[in-house]
Design an enzyme around this catalytic site. Structure first.
Site, PDB file in Angstrom:
ATOM      1  N   GLN B 135       3.848  39.762 -23.489  1.00  0.00           N
ATOM      2  CA  GLN B 135       3.781  40.382 -24.936  1.00  0.00           C
ATOM      3  C   GLN B 135       3.964  39.092 -26.014  1.00  0.00           C
ATOM      4  O   GLN B 135       5.153  38.821 -26.107  1.00  0.00           O
ATOM      5  CB  GLN B 135       4.261  41.628 -25.237  1.00  0.00           C
ATOM      6  CG  GLN B 135       4.234  42.136 -26.567  1.00  0.00           C
ATOM      7  CD  GLN B 135       5.481  43.063 -26.934  1.00  0.00           C
ATOM      8  OE1 GLN B 135       6.402  43.074 -26.382  1.00  0.00           O
ATOM      9  NE2 GLN B 135       4.864  43.661 -28.117  1.00  0.00           N
ATOM     10  N   SER B 138       6.505  38.513 -31.013  1.00  0.00           N
ATOM     11  CA  SER B 138       7.652  37.778 -31.835  1.00  0.00           C
ATOM     12  C   SER B 138       7.705  36.250 -32.038  1.00  0.00           C
ATOM     13  O   SER B 138       7.335  35.544 -31.395  1.00  0.00           O
ATOM     14  CB  SER B 138       9.150  38.241 -31.176  1.00  0.00           C
ATOM     15  OG  SER B 138       9.333  39.862 -31.042  1.00  0.00           O
ATOM     16  N   SER B 170       9.298  37.865 -23.007  1.00  0.00           N
ATOM     17  CA  SER B 170       9.871  38.110 -21.575  1.00  0.00           C
ATOM     18  C   SER B 170       8.727  37.688 -20.672  1.00  0.00           C
ATOM     19  O   SER B 170       7.698  38.071 -20.624  1.00  0.00           O
ATOM     20  CB  SER B 170      10.087  39.653 -21.339  1.00  0.00           C
ATOM     21  OG  SER B 170      11.029  40.026 -22.774  1.00  0.00           O
ATOM     22  N   GLU B 253       4.120  51.433 -26.058  1.00  0.00           N
ATOM     23  CA  GLU B 253       5.661  50.874 -25.771  1.00  0.00           C
ATOM     24  C   GLU B 253       6.362  52.423 -25.642  1.00  0.00           C
ATOM     25  O   GLU B 253       7.176  52.530 -24.687  1.00  0.00           O
ATOM     26  CB  GLU B 253       5.985  49.938 -26.360  1.00  0.00           C
ATOM     27  CG  GLU B 253       7.251  49.372 -26.247  1.00  0.00           C
ATOM     28  CD  GLU B 253       7.951  48.360 -26.923  1.00  0.00           C
ATOM     29  OE1 GLU B 253       7.467  48.010 -28.224  1.00  0.00           O
ATOM     30  OE2 GLU B 253       8.546  47.482 -26.689  1.00  0.00           O
ATOM     31  N   GLU B 381      18.455  49.450 -35.962  1.00  0.00           N
ATOM     32  CA  GLU B 381      18.414  49.645 -37.328  1.00  0.00           C
ATOM     33  C   GLU B 381      16.756  49.974 -37.742  1.00  0.00           C
ATOM     34  O   GLU B 381      16.470  50.752 -38.541  1.00  0.00           O
ATOM     35  CB  GLU B 381      18.782  48.362 -38.204  1.00  0.00           C
ATOM     36  CG  GLU B 381      20.391  48.156 -38.002  1.00  0.00           C
ATOM     37  CD  GLU B 381      20.898  47.689 -36.637  1.00  0.00           C
ATOM     38  OE1 GLU B 381      20.138  47.058 -35.874  1.00  0.00           O
ATOM     39  OE2 GLU B 381      21.737  48.119 -35.995  1.00  0.00           O
TER      40      GLU B 381
END
Ligand code: FAD
Ligand code: FAD
Lengths: 375, 414
Positions: B135, B138, B170, B253, B381
């Site tokens: 994926q 990011s 990853s 996910e 968060e």
């Protein structure tokens, strides 16, 4: 009341901080972290030259003859810098053991060498899992000869001598335990390095086979000396932990100011702000408890056992808390080897166990409070 | 309400159990049981190789990606059957680690937005483990704020040309394909100028650089793109619709994470049941018991929350943002459990080698790996914000960047 360090002590702190900033930047810590050296020898030498190793050792034994408050100040800076040297083993444990119970000859032999950075000492107490307890001391000493295995021994692989707790009786009481001083470079000793959570501070297994050892303190007094040693070390380690916690908090704060997400500094998000505020709160409680314990240590007050346990607990918690949430504030960056966050996380969690675990000290605190309240 | 298997479900379970009994790599059972998070402890064997072998076997037995339609490599199983399968697969499920991103996120996205050709070409190979997917979302300056990403894709004829950098990818180092979100229009607000693609990780111009993690392992990577050509046929969804496509990925996910989430509780329970403390077994110690009990209750709460989700799914409902609690709870719990287990080991808790005292460093590895659970796939968060805003209906933070053209957003280092 003046619940603060003196100006001289603060000056010493500034001096230590400046020295460590220069001689022990994260880059230097990483040399040891990455396994390229067992500890930072240059730094160790420098600490001796600065007089930091012998700060609490009397002048007659080659030290600076200052006191424990001065040592606390330096300990905090060692923690802040995550210094990869056997400071706590040598200075908080071995040197203190000699000061508490050593004969004049023993002091003369080892204390000047410690102060000069020529001897590394450690405490060999643990034997596998478990916390400090006379019951957990299984290795035996008969006629000054030790047999058995100690594990883990902090800095055991680089130490020149060790204070060893061994069994000299079988009554099932504390006075079964005696302490011995062992020159690890003499015969009968086999040392094996062990991998551990914090590679910047080595751990080892030490096997004694028909190893000659001289008594440290009176026979049967081992546990009582050890208890005093652990209390003192708890105070000194608490200062290291407070220094580490503060540094972790600072790193988190700086990153929160610097990092932008959603067009804003991440420190402008309340979730991040509150996380940092909570870190500050635990670091502050730890610092105040540590100050109190420093006073108790420096005056040899009756409050020391309780104060030491309270400092140990809150400093352990504060360092663990600040180190883990410093990673959290850093997001993905915090989970890289390259960023320093994990070095503090490793150190925090290793230090939490070194003198016996948190639950052990929690138990001690309550026992000691109960004893006091009953008196 | 009924938690018993229906007769059909019981029959399905029996079939699954028998097949696993006959086919699973039993020699790895003990090792796999000991690895709760982070390092899959396989002496001298690579998790990707062993995982591929197990995945292939499952595929041949028709058990891989079993909730997928048959024509794309699945079994057409119901969500409940999938849960039954996962229960029966047990510790061998840990071998699926290299495929989870593909099965859980990339596959479903291709399923929802890919052409029929693409689905038939890529999904069965993904299911069989022959091809691994990663994926590519990011970026250095776009993690939580993934819509702030910079990687550019520009249209040149029938192709797109990609330049930029991803990070934290990853498995990129062993992946064959990647799901890539890129900026195709910097002149519109940030959520509007994104487009989703997939690409061959062996394409010229793709460079994968491993990043060493805080736990000492190297599982994630930086991925650099220099004039990488992607055919327009590998676009997923419309140009400029990348954000809503990515929400499908992230929604899936959540669904995929639930049932397999490591909590550390079974390992901790077992550890406390056998650890002798000074005054007896750890599990008999009131303080240990109290902690263990609250973890056990949290973990069962998570399990049954995921069952409720699955029930809703099997009635055709979509998994909602409430599923964010799974990772939120288990990430922190893993960290607490590891700390407590080490505490119980006393001074020896610091050892991470092949030491008997620390069960070969099992909880130490958990401690070192657990911070990533609180960050990867949405930080704690962000998950709390999602619960507060999407579930409880609270207003969002004041957004300074939402309606501004992307290239006018105040930034640093972008
Ligand atoms: C027992 C008691 C004694 C008091 N005594 C006095 C007194 O002697 N003199 C006096 O002047 N006042 C007094 N107060 C009032 C007190 O200062 C206010 O209640 C307090 O400041 C909260 O303001 P509020 O009630 O308007 O709540 P709000 O400000 O409306 O807060 C409601 C909730 O929103 C949260 N919140 C509000 N703003 C923010 C923000 N920026 N970030 C995050 N969260 C936020 C609050 O934490 C709270 O949970 C007293 C209150 C109590 C309960
Ligand atoms: C082990 C691991 C594996 C990963 N694998 C992949 C992968 O395969 N593919 C991929 O695309 N990505 C992957 N990631 C990336 C992951 O999704 C991001 O790290 C994560 O979303 C956080 O982004 P960031 O690192 O940029 O942190 P930032 O977003 O910079 O966050 C820093 C801190 O700010 C806080 N914060 C940010 N925004 C807000 C807000 N609005 N409100 C409150 N707090 C806020 C965060 O919670 C955090 O504490 C992986 C990460 C890890 C650690």
């Amino acid at each position: 009341m003046n619940f603060d360090f003196s100006d001289d002590q603060k000056q010493l702190r500034d001096q230590a901080r400046k020295f460590l900033a220069e001689k022990c930047p994260p880059k230097a810590v990483r040399v040891v972290l990455d396994g390229k050296a067992p500890y930072d020898k240059e730094l160790w030498k420098g600490l001796a030259e600065m007089g930091f190793l012998g700060v609490a050792i009397p002048e007659e034994f080659g030290g600076a003859g200052a006191g424990h408050l001065e040592l606390c100040v330096i300990a905090e800076e060692m923690g802040r810098a995550n210094a990869p040297v056997p400071f706590s083993s040598t200075v908080y444990l071995a040197a203190e053991a000699l000061l508490i119970a050593g004969s004049d000859a023993q002091k003369k032999k080892w204390l000047p060498a410690i102060a000069a950075g020529e001897a590394i000492g450690t405490l060999a107490l643990f034997e596998g899992k478990g916390n400090p307890s006379p019951k957990n001391v299984k290795i035996t000493a008969a006629n000054g000869v030790l047999n058995g295995v100690k594990k883990p021994v902090a800095d055991g692989a680089i130490a020149d001598f060790a204070v060893v707790a061994a069994r000299t009786g079988s009554s099932g009481r504390e006075n079964d335990i005696s302490l011995f001083l062992v020159d690890l470079k003499a015969g009968g000793v086999e040392v094996k390095s062990l991998t551990n959570l914090d590679p910047t501070r080595g751990q080892a297994e030490i096997s004694f086979r028909e190893c000659k050892a001289e008594p440290l303190g009176a026979a049967g007094e081992g546990w009582s000396i050890l208890t005093q040693m652990l209390d003192r070390a708890a105070v000194l380690c608490a200062f290291e932990q407070v220094g580490g916690a503060d540094r972790a908090l600072e790193m988190g704060r700086d990153y929160a100011l610097d990092r932008i997400a959603f067009g804003r500094q991440i420190g402008s998000f309340q979730a991040v702000k509150h996380m940092l505020a909570d870190m500050y709160v635990s670091a502050t409680l730890a610092r105040s408890n540590s100050y109190y314990s420093a006073w108790a240590l420096s005056t040899n007050a009756a409050e020391l056992p309780e104060a030491a346990a309270a400092a140990r607990i809150s400093a352990t918690q504060a360092f663990q808390h600040c180190a883990k949430n410093n990673i959290q504030v850093h997001g993905g960056m915090g989970f890289t080897w390259e960023f320093d966050c994990h070095m503090y996380y490793r150190r925090a969690n290793a230090m939490a166990l070194g003198l016996g675990s948190l639950s052990y000290w929690e138990d001690q605190l309550i026992e000691r409070m109960r004893k006091k309240n009953a008196a | 309400m009924n938690f018993d298997d229906t007769p059909q479900e019981a029959a399905f379970r029996e079939t699954a159990r028998k097949w696993i009994e006959a086919n699973a790599p039993k020699e790895l059972h003990a090792e796999l049981s000991k690895s709760s998070l982070g390092r899959i402890r396989l002496a001298n064997r690579d998790i990707v190789d062993v995982g591929k072998a197990w995945q292939k076997k499952k595929f041949e037995g028709n058990w891989a990606c079993l909730h997928w339609p048959k024509e794309y490599g699945g079994r057409g199983a119901t969500p409940i059957e999938k849960v039954i399968w996962q229960q029966e697969e047990g510790v061998y499920g840990k071998l699926t680690q290299p495929f989870q991103i593909g099965e859980g996120m990339c596959g479903p996205t291709v399923m929802a937005f890919g052409s029929e050709d693409a689905k038939r070409r890529y999904l069965p190979k993904l299911a069989s483990g022959e091809e691994i997917w990663c994926q590519l979302f990011s970026e250095p300056s776009a993690g939580s704020d993934v819509a702030g990403l910079r990687t550019r894709a520009e249209k040149k004829g029938d192709n797109w040309v990609v330049n930029g950098q991803k990070i934290w990818t990853s498995g990129a180092h062993y992946s064959d394909y990647g799901l890539l979100i890129a900026r195709t229009d910097p002149n519109v607000p940030k959520h509007k100028g994104l487009t989703m693609f997939f690409l061959d990780m062996k394409s010229p111009g793709v460079e994968v650089r491993p990043i060493k993690q805080a736990n000492g392992m190297q599982e994630f990577n930086e991925v650099y793109f220099t004039d990488v050509v992607i055919p327009d046929s590998q676009r997923l969804g419309a140009v400029g619709e990348g954000w809503s496509v990515s929400l499908t990925t992230l929604m899936n996910e959540r669904m995929s994470i639930g049932a397999r989430l490591a909590t550390g509780v079974p390992e901790m329970f077992e550890f406390c049941s056998s650890l002798m403390l000074e005054d007896g077994l750890a599990i008999d110690d009131p303080a240990v018991r109290s902690k263990l009990a609250s973890w056990a209750a949290k973990s069962s709460g998570l399990k049954y929350t995921s069952y409720r989700t699955i029930s809703a799914l099997s009635k055709g409902e979509r998994p909602g943002p409430e599923n964010s609690i799974g990772k939120l709870v288990s990430g922190m719990m893993l960290q607490d459990i590891a700390t407590c287990a080490m505490d119980l080991q006393g001074a020896a808790g610091v050892l991470t080698g092949n030491d008997e005292e620390t069960v070969q460093g099992q909880f130490q590895q958990m401690l070192l790996s657990s911070p990533s659970m609180r960050i990867a796939g949405g930080t704690d968060e962000i998950l709390r914000n999602i619960i507060a805003e999407r579930v409880l209906g609270l207003p969002g933070d004041i957004r300074v960047d939402k309606d501004v053209p992307y290239n006018k957003i105040p930034t640093k280092g972008r």
